[in-house]
Every structure is written in structure tokens, then in C-alpha cells.
Scaffold this active site. Structure first.
Site, PDB file in Angstrom:
ATOM      1  N   LYS A 108      25.935 -26.751  34.548  1.00 46.85           N
ATOM      2  CA  LYS A 108      26.308 -27.527  33.366  1.00 46.85           C
ATOM      3  C   LYS A 108      27.739 -27.995  33.523  1.00 46.85           C
ATOM      4  CE  LYS A 108      24.286 -28.569  29.410  1.00 46.85           C
ATOM      5  NZ  LYS A 108      22.845 -28.620  29.150  1.00 46.85           N
ATOM      6  N   GLY A 220      19.422 -32.747  13.214  1.00 46.13           N
ATOM      7  CA  GLY A 220      19.845 -33.687  14.251  1.00 46.13           C
ATOM      8  C   GLY A 220      19.091 -34.993  14.105  1.00 46.13           C
TER       9      GLY A 220
HETATM   10  N1  GLU Z   1      20.977 -31.888  29.300  1.00 40.99           N
HETATM   11  C1  GLU Z   1      19.571 -31.636  29.330  1.00 40.99           C
HETATM   12  C2  GLU Z   1      19.261 -30.172  29.073  1.00 40.99           C
HETATM   13  O1  GLU Z   1      20.024 -29.444  28.485  1.00 40.99           O
HETATM   14  C3  GLU Z   1      18.933 -32.175  30.594  1.00 40.99           C
HETATM   15  C4  GLU Z   1      19.513 -31.670  31.860  1.00 40.99           C
HETATM   16  C5  GLU Z   1      19.055 -32.470  33.057  1.00 40.99           C
HETATM   17  O2  GLU Z   1      18.311 -33.414  32.887  1.00 40.99           O
HETATM   18  O3  GLU Z   1      19.462 -32.107  34.163  1.00 40.99           O
HETATM   19  O4  GLU Z   1      18.192 -29.722  29.385  1.00 40.99           O
END
Ligand code: GLU
Length: 429
Positions: A108, A220
């Protein structure tokens, strides 16, 4: 969002991991490895602002585990971003990719910033600056970023462009969530929200509820929530309440229409960040209520589709006795304390890293398409997404039934088991 005081998401993610690791008797080496990220990067991004001043933004990338494949996970732009939030979210990505059985690990990223107050040029400089700092540590075979809260397809494209300038060549598989036509996959925008509803549909089937006789309240109104509502309505459900953040007031409001919200109508008074124009919504006949009121509605289903730490020990008691199912579209919306209360009340929770795995599953499809330079039709993408989400749901539900445990613990058992065995097979532990 409000209510984050004294809350440490990483401590919470570790506590949940420790608890399940103990239940499944995970060996100490595996526990030590998996309760912390393998690598993390902290850096500064200097940006020449439109007024000529230089401002320095803090950026992060955390790679939690890559035993099953390249790290995968989004980048968030958020004024309250912290390294511990990114660490928790990176760990959850490891479990999410594993539970969906994708050949990917977890990561992340984030930048402490608020795009509401940045011009497009300033945002572009942050994106390019982020890649200049970690462009050697991400890559199609190392770590593949994607969008998350307040980041868009355009942000991903600026990042790709900077990466390709740095490395000299075309590497569309380095990042997902790109615009369609520029290496993006059809269906990526809908994927997270639709995925939530694919799992909800399976849960309702198991619980013998006809979706047509159900109502929902949603927290949301961004990308995840809007597409979850769209598909939920298509399978026959009625959404009676939506809550979202109001940027100008720095608080959230709930919008209610007792006989069901009209998605198209509400979208027409919404900005690109999922913020609803309060006055225009009221003119359309929506009751404007307090932000937390979405949680206390008399509905069958709750969908927290916004941000972490929203259903807490303090407000869980307000959930109406009619609620049967909670489908967590957001990452980490329920605290362990609240989760305990939900379990005691017999509310069926589809846990975040299962319910919202549709986004990363479609990102995986995008990565495959980008690497092949061969793109699929929308029907093919959504069909494959439905198959993946449905089988992930049943993998978890089978374990929950066999072990007589909650869906959350079962999801952890499936995910941790898969990641630990990849680490073991590689000889790491
Ligand atoms: N941000 C999204 C999640 O929390 C997608 C992550 C991605 O597509 O790599 O799952």
C-alpha cells in the site's frame, strides 16, 4: 473523517492477525514474519506550487509480503494519512489477494495531501514525485500500485508516464487502474462496488433472503459505494439512505428517501470525490440527516463503503435490530470491539478483505491484459470477476461452516494459511 482519535489501525490489524494465528497454531517464525511488513519506504516529495512556493509532501510505500507474487495495492491521497494506516492497509492487501486466490502479495502507498485543495498540475507533480522516489522499488514483477481513496485513473497515468520515462520503455503492467484506452481494463471502475454485491448476493442466497425484499443503508458515495448501489438495485434491492463527507462543512451528512434513492438523480448532484451537494439534494426531496444516521436506519443491509474505523464500540449499539447483513466495502470499517457485538447479535458480516476484493481482482486482470497487450470485452471481465468473487466467498463460507466461526475469522484462516504455506514452500520459514 472524524472519529479517528486514539485509533491505531496497524495495532488493530496485528491484534486480529495474532488472534487468528494463535487459533490456527501458526509457528512463531511465520508469526514474526507476517505480523510486520517486509519492506517500507518513507520519502519527501518537493512540489513547486502554482503560487511559486515549494511545498514538501510526505509519501510512503509499504510492501507487506510478496511470497505469492508481486506486492499489490493502492495509493491513497489523504490529509490524515499515517504510516500506521498504510502498514495496516498493506497487510490487509496481502490477505485480500490471498483470499481471492490471486498470484500477488500485499502493499500500500500514500501521500499526506488533500487533492481538494490542489490544482491538477500540483497533483501531477505529486504523482511524478512519488514515482521518482520509489520508481526503482516498484515494477511489473515487484510491486504494482493502483488507485485508492482520492486517487484516480489520471493519477495512475501520470505515474506510469514518469515510470516509463525513468526506465526507458513501455511497462503498462507496472500500475493498474489506468484509463481505458491507455492500458486500463474495462470494468475496473465498477469492479470494487460490483464485487461487494457479488458477495452480498451469495450471502443473501445462503441466508434465504430474496434481494428484492431487502433494503440497505450505505456509508460513502464514492466509486465503491456508487457501483455497489448500482448492482444492488439491479438485483432488486432498495437503498434508502446514503451518507457522505461534506468538504465545505468538514463533516458528513446522511441523505434519506424512504421509498428508495434514485442513483442517477443523486449522482447528478455529486462531485468527483463522491461529495453530495446538500442544497441540491434537499431540493430533490432528500431528507438531510446527521452523518452517523446511516448506521441507525431500519434496514436489512448495511454497507460501510467509505473509510476505516466507522462502526465502533461507541456507535454499534445504535444499529437497528432489523439489520441482518453487513457487507464491508471499505477497508477496516469495523473495530474488533464492534465486531464482537455484531457477532453476539448474530449479524452476518462479509469482511472487508473478502467483500471488497473485486477491485484488486480486476486490477489483476488489468495487469494480465497490460502485460499481454491484449484487452478483453467488458462482459468477459465482469464474468471472470463474478466467478472469482463467488468462489472466494464460498471458500470462506465453507471454512466458516466447518470451523463454526465467523466469516471474518474464516477469511483470515484461508488467507493466512495460503500466505504462510507460500512462505514455507519458498523456504523462508
Ligand atoms: N485500492 C484497492 C483496494 O484496497 C485496489 C488495490 C489494487 O487494485 O491493487 O483493494
Amino acid at each position: 473523517m472524524s472519529g479517528n482519535k486514539g485509533y491505531n489501525p496497524f495495532a488493530m490489524a496485528q491484534a486480529e492477525f495474532d488472534r487468528v494465528a494463535k487459533t490456527i497454531g501458526l509457528d512463531p517464525g511465520a508469526v514474526e514474519l507476517l505480523r510486520n511488513p517486509m519492506r517500507e519506504y518513507h520519502f519527501s516529495i518537493p512540489v513547486r506550487m502554482d503560487d511559486g512556493e515549494t511545498k514538501v509532501f510526505r509519501g510512503f510505500r509499504v510492501q507487506h509480503n510478496d511470497a505469492r507474487g508481486p506486492s499489490k495495492g493502492g495509493i491513497r491521497f489523504h490529509p490524515q494519512e499515517t504510516i500506521d494506516t498504510v502498514r495496516a492497509l498493506a497487510m490487509w492487501m496481502t490477505w485480500k489477494c490471498a483470499v481471492a486466490d490471486l498470484p500477488l502479495g500485499g502493499g500500500k502507498g500514500g501521500v499526506i495531501c488533500d487533492p481538494h485543495h490542489l490544482s491538477p498540475r500540483e497533483q501531477e507533480q505529486i504523482c511524478r514525485g512519488w514515482i521518482r522516489q520509489v520508481g526503482r522499488d516498484v515494477g511489473p514483477n515487484r510491486d504494482v500500485p493502483a488507485p485508492d481513496i482520492m486517487t484516480s485513473a489520471q493519477h495512475m497515468l501520470w505515474m506510469l508516464d514518469e515510470y516509463e520515462a525513468l526506465h526507458g520503455g513501455h511497462y503498462p503492467g507496472v500500475i493498474t487502474g489506468k484509463p481505458v484506452g491507455m492500458g486500463g481494463s474495462l470494468g475496473r471502475t465498477q469492479a470494487t462496488g460490483y464485487g461487494v454485491v457479488y458477495t452480498l448476493r451469495e450471502a443473501l442466497k445462503e441466508l434465504n433472503h430474496d434481494p428484492e425484499n431487502t433494503t440497505a443503508s450505505v456509508q460513502g458515495f464514492g466509486n465503491v459505494a456508487q457501483y455497489a448501489i448500482e448492482l444492488y438495485h439491479r438485483i432488486g434491492g432498495t437503498t434508502v439512505c446514503v451518507s457522505c463527507w461534506d468538504e465545505s462543512e468538514q463533516t458528513s451528512y446522511s441523505y434519506r428517501k424512504k421509498d428508495g434513492i434514485d442513483l442517477k438523480e443523486l449522482r447528478s448532484v455529486t462531485d468527483g470525490f463522491g461529495g453530495i451537494d446538500r442544497k441540491r439534494a434537499a431540493d430533490l426531496g432528500y431528507e438531510v440527516l446527521a452523518g452517523e444516521d446511516w448506521l441507525t436506519q431500519e434496514v436489512d443491509i448495511l454497507m460501510p463503503n467509505a473509510i476505516e474505523n466507522q462502526i465502533t464500540g461507541e456507535n454499534v449499539g445504535g444499529i437497528h435490530q432489523r439489520v441482518r447483513v453487513i457487507a464491508e466495502g471499505a477497508n477496516g470499517p469495523t473495530t474488533p470491539e464492534a465486531d464482537h457485538v455484531l457477532a453476539e447479535r448474530g449479524i452476518f458480516v462479509i469482511p472487508d478483505f473478502l467483500a471488497n476484493a473485486g477491485g484488486v481482482t480486476c486490477s489483476y486482470f488489468e495487469q494480465v491484459q497490460s502485460n499481454m497487450n491484449y484487452f478483453w470485452e467488458l462482459g468477459e471481465v465482469l464474468g471472470k470477476l463474478d466467478i472469482k468473487m463467488t468462489s472466494a466467498y464460498h471458500d470462506v463460507s465453507n471454512v466458516a461452516r466447518r470451523q463454526k466461526t465467523s466469516m471474518r475469522d474464516a477469511a483470515y484462516m484461508v488467507a493466512i494459511g495460503r500466505v504462510a504455506s507460500a512462505c514455507r514452500d519458498r523456504g523462508w520459514i
